[in-house]
Design an enzyme around this catalytic site. Sequence first.
Site, PDB file in Angstrom:
ATOM      1  N   GLU A 102      45.442  41.245  29.826  1.00  0.00           N
ATOM      2  CA  GLU A 102      46.174  41.762  30.978  1.00  0.00           C
ATOM      3  C   GLU A 102      47.610  41.244  30.988  1.00  0.00           C
ATOM      4  O   GLU A 102      47.891  40.139  30.534  1.00  0.00           O
ATOM      5  CB  GLU A 102      45.488  41.336  32.271  1.00  0.00           C
ATOM      6  CG  GLU A 102      44.081  41.869  32.404  1.00  0.00           C
ATOM      7  CD  GLU A 102      43.351  41.304  33.615  1.00  0.00           C
ATOM      8  OE1 GLU A 102      42.322  41.876  33.996  1.00  0.00           O
ATOM      9  OE2 GLU A 102      43.816  40.269  34.162  1.00  0.00           O
ATOM     10  N   CYS A 115      54.105  38.231  33.843  1.00  0.00           N
ATOM     11  CA  CYS A 115      53.033  37.262  33.645  1.00  0.00           C
ATOM     12  C   CYS A 115      52.231  37.693  32.428  1.00  0.00           C
ATOM     13  O   CYS A 115      51.689  38.802  32.402  1.00  0.00           O
ATOM     14  CB  CYS A 115      52.142  37.193  34.886  1.00  0.00           C
ATOM     15  SG  CYS A 115      50.743  36.046  34.733  1.00  0.00           S
ATOM     16  N   CYS A 122      38.934  33.093  28.156  1.00  0.00           N
ATOM     17  CA  CYS A 122      39.329  31.704  28.350  1.00  0.00           C
ATOM     18  C   CYS A 122      38.083  30.826  28.257  1.00  0.00           C
ATOM     19  O   CYS A 122      37.013  31.198  28.740  1.00  0.00           O
ATOM     20  CB  CYS A 122      39.991  31.507  29.712  1.00  0.00           C
ATOM     21  SG  CYS A 122      40.637  29.841  29.992  1.00  0.00           S
ATOM     22  N   CYS A 126      36.600  27.746  34.515  1.00  0.00           N
ATOM     23  CA  CYS A 126      36.860  27.587  35.953  1.00  0.00           C
ATOM     24  C   CYS A 126      36.141  28.719  36.688  1.00  0.00           C
ATOM     25  O   CYS A 126      36.444  29.896  36.486  1.00  0.00           O
ATOM     26  CB  CYS A 126      38.361  27.634  36.231  1.00  0.00           C
ATOM     27  SG  CYS A 126      39.311  26.370  35.350  1.00  0.00           S
ATOM     28  N   CYS A 129      37.720  31.806  38.655  1.00  0.00           N
ATOM     29  CA  CYS A 129      38.655  32.640  37.900  1.00  0.00           C
ATOM     30  C   CYS A 129      37.874  33.725  37.176  1.00  0.00           C
ATOM     31  O   CYS A 129      36.923  33.440  36.440  1.00  0.00           O
ATOM     32  CB  CYS A 129      39.432  31.776  36.901  1.00  0.00           C
ATOM     33  SG  CYS A 129      40.453  32.715  35.748  1.00  0.00           S
ATOM     34  N   CYS A 346      44.208  37.231  37.857  1.00  0.00           N
ATOM     35  CA  CYS A 346      43.921  37.128  36.432  1.00  0.00           C
ATOM     36  C   CYS A 346      42.471  37.498  36.131  1.00  0.00           C
ATOM     37  O   CYS A 346      41.541  36.936  36.700  1.00  0.00           O
ATOM     38  CB  CYS A 346      44.219  35.712  35.945  1.00  0.00           C
ATOM     39  SG  CYS A 346      43.908  35.471  34.202  1.00  0.00           S
TER      40      CYS A 346
END
Length: 392
Positions: A102, A115, A122, A126, A129, A346
Amino acid sequence: MPSRYDLSRQALGELLADQPGYRVDQVWRGLYARGAALEDLTDVPATVRAALTEAAPPALSPLAESVSRRGDTVKWLWGIRDRLDGAEASDTSDRSAGLAIETVLMHYADRTTVCVSTQAGCAMACGFCATGQAGFARHLSVGEIVEQVARARQRAASGDRPRRVSNVVFMGMGEPFANYDRTWAAVERLHDDMGISARHLTLSTVGIVPGIRRLATEDLPVNLAVSLHAANDELREQLVPIDAHYPLAELQEACAGYLEAKGRRLSFEWALIDGVNDRPTDIRELAAYARPLRAHVNLIPLNPTPGYPVRGSGPERVRAFRDGLRALGVNATVRQNRGTDIDAACGQLRATHASDAVAGSAVTVAPPTTRAPARPDLSARAAARRDPPGRP
């Protein structure tokens, strides 16, 4: 096959070895200094453009685009190839939807910011997220990072109100310091060839201490933002599992070293989660942690994320948290929530686009009680504790 923006100037010269000597400069300046798409470089012969397109095609394929109601935020979901340097994506990648990343373009009154993502997925786990919920696929190449800025810059320059991209933040999908070499090479390309000031480039990390220390040795004085979210290790390890390997004291020491080396303002990102990290005790802990570093605190009302059952703090709670920090001598602001109507947080657009594939991968964090909060036994966090991802 390299992508268009993966090519170095030398590699471009080798592809254009049969052309006049000035052609390399002409193409390079067109792509970077002018910010044009290769197809729009009409001063370059069509045969040369066609040959370059075949030898070095774009890395990003548009899968989805969302534009906010006011038109000030645009978010893209790009498809990318599932191999990098001959290596297969990991088994955690979303094969049914292909690999996707993204990019967000945001227009403000005084600046236009892009951004960018540095990884497909990832590994930081977390739980609040959407990217962390989806798992890690692979690192992005230099060209895949740079092309995000190039595409956004072309969009910003078009239309009735052309805008110039002035800022780039590495706060999209992925942990930049887990992909340090390629991320830094992209930073240098944006600075040296696109002409974006180092002071307008911001790298964000969840607290990869070796990466912060390495950043302190680099020549360019970029900005550093640390996704903190909690100022005691017990809570932070629940929210940001990498804290188990790089606890707050070690993180604070690394941040102090960066400040001493660069003299740039340090920012702490704090996603406000109702009843989890927005209490008076959190204000006091954060103030005590931020003041010695003269850190700016960027408060972020949590966007709703599939699979995370708690809510972002309400507007009154957000203002009270900000005012409490200011009363304790900490510079704190509330980030304007951009693009909630277009899944601009995100990983959200990707999750929406591939909801069937993502379903069942979500992790949750229970809101803490007044006693010591129990650590949830989640496989993603357990793996992160056993094997810290992203050592540069």
